[in-house]
Write a protein that holds these residues in place. Structure first.
Motif: not given
Length: 114
Positions: A23-24, A29-32, A60-61
């Motif tokens: 998570r960011c 939000s989801r993170s890579d 990415d957001d």
């Protein structure tokens, strides 16, 4: 004679290693997990690229790069974990394992404290 430098160094994602693994820390939000590279731009034209030292997390957001060592915030507790026991719940005696109404302070079957 004047010299103006219009450019800068920024980071760009080179390769996504694992998608959606965390998570960011900024927006949640989801993170890579990604490999990144640093890019030197001159008049918005890439001049030189060099790889980053180790993989980092990337959102990415909000376009945020952050190290893996910073742990994401824990997820919020589920509804079942936050539910408090109500008065109407049925209790069980610890000694005789029989069901007892919640109104009792002592087990009516064996007399032990509840």
């Amino acid at each position: 004679m004047f010299f103006f430098f219009i450019g800068g160094v920024n980071q760009q994602v080179r390769q996504v290693l694992k998608s959606g693994v965390g998570r960011c820390i900024g927006c949640g939000s989801r993170s890579d997990l990604v490999e990144y590279e640093k890019v030197l731009n001159l008049f918005f034209i890439p001049i030189k690229r060099w790889p980053g030292k180790e993989p980092v997390m990337y959102c990415d957001d909000c376009k945020l790069f952050f190290p893996q060592s910073i742990s994401p915030p824990p997820p919020p507790p589920s509804v079942e974990e936050t539910r408090l026991p109500s008065v109407t719940d049925v209790l069980k005696c610890h000694y005789c394992s029989r069901e007892v109404d919640a109104d009792f302070r002592f087990c009516p079957f064996c007399g032990s404290a509840l």
